[in-house]
Write a protein that holds these residues in place. Structure first.
Motif, PDB file in Angstrom:
ATOM      1  N   SER A 128       0.834  -1.198   0.000  1.00 55.29           N
ATOM      2  CA  SER A 128       0.000   0.000   0.000  1.00 55.29           C
ATOM      3  C   SER A 128       0.871   1.252   0.000  1.00 55.29           C
ATOM      4  N   LYS A 129       0.244   2.401  -0.220  1.00 61.86           N
ATOM      5  CA  LYS A 129       0.974   3.662  -0.164  1.00 61.86           C
ATOM      6  C   LYS A 129       1.583   3.865   1.224  1.00 61.86           C
ATOM      7  N   LEU A 132       4.695   1.752   1.472  1.00 56.83           N
ATOM      8  CA  LEU A 132       5.763   2.387   0.693  1.00 56.83           C
ATOM      9  C   LEU A 132       6.337   3.590   1.432  1.00 56.83           C
ATOM     10  N   ALA A 133       5.471   4.333   2.124  1.00 53.52           N
ATOM     11  CA  ALA A 133       5.952   5.468   2.915  1.00 53.52           C
ATOM     12  C   ALA A 133       6.826   4.993   4.064  1.00 53.52           C
TER      13      ALA A 133
END
Length: 227
Positions: A128-129, A132-133
């Motif tokens: 998910s974003k 990734l963050a």
């Protein structure tokens, strides 16, 4: 008298791995007690350690019970000041503490979406974003550590420290879900997971099976790439 460490399952319990590594890697005498993390007996197995209620929990050679991995690490660093749990240089030591503290309190998406396992590599996992963050933040912290220490490769601060202890399960998540990171970060993760102590832990983990298996993914599996 050896320290006593209470841990859960070796295959899936990332915090148990951290607790064990901080004893094993710094040659601190200890014995292991397994508690029923997945069998439902954890509360009764740890009742005598109250108010500690989670794994890992440490009982010192003086009989003091300590919960929470960071508190355990700091206590061991005080009890064994020459063992090298933290880097010697003040700036490196402060930075290592920063990385460890952020790991303890952060990366919730990575932890929640990618539970640690040491059995195989999930193929086709789509991070998910938020994951990734978390990965981007981890790489930023690694780069900062190397900038402070001057260590371009290998251990973040030149020698094995609690930073490696706390980020080894992070490495297992990155490799176990084939997450997108830089070549340098992947090499660091592979180094951590190739450590003989970690391989020994992994071998013992594979001796235990569960039905049903925890944290199943509807994905294909590839072999674990180390060992």
């Amino acid at each position: 008298m050896a320290y006593e460490l209470y841990i859960g399952d070796r295959m899936y319990s990332s915090w148990s791995l951290r607790g064990w590594l901080m004893l094993e890697k710094f040659a601190i005498p200890h014995s292991i007690h397994l508690v029923g993390l997945y069998s439902g007996t954890m509360a009764q197995d740890m009742a005598h350690l109250a108010p500690a209620r989670l794994v890992p929990t440490l009982k010192t050679d003086q009989g003091l019970v300590i919960g929470e991995s960071l508190a355990m690490g700091e206590t061991l660093a005080e009890d064994f000041p020459t063992a090298g749990l933290w880097p010697k240089a003040p700036a490196q030591r402060a930075t290592a503490r920063w990385l460890v503290a952020e790991m303890v309190g952060g990366f919730s998406a990575l932890r929640g979406d990618c539970p640690m396992q040491l059995s195989h590599v999930w193929q086709g996992f789509a991070p998910s974003k938020a994951v990734l963050a978390d990965l981007a933040r981890i790489e930023t912290l690694f780069a900062h550590a190397r900038n402070i220490s001057g260590a371009k490769e290998g251990y973040l601060f030149g020698e094995y420290s609690l930073a490696e202890v706390f980020y080894t399960p992070v490495a297992a998540r990155i490799i176990g879900y084939d997450l997108p990171v830089s070549a340098a970060t992947r090499a660091y993760c592979m180094m951590l997971l190739s450590d003989p102590a970690v391989l020994n832990w992994q071998a013992q983990a594979r001796e235990v099976t569960y039905d049903p298996e925890p944290y199943l993914q509807d994905l294909e599996r590839a072999p674990w790439p180390i060992g």
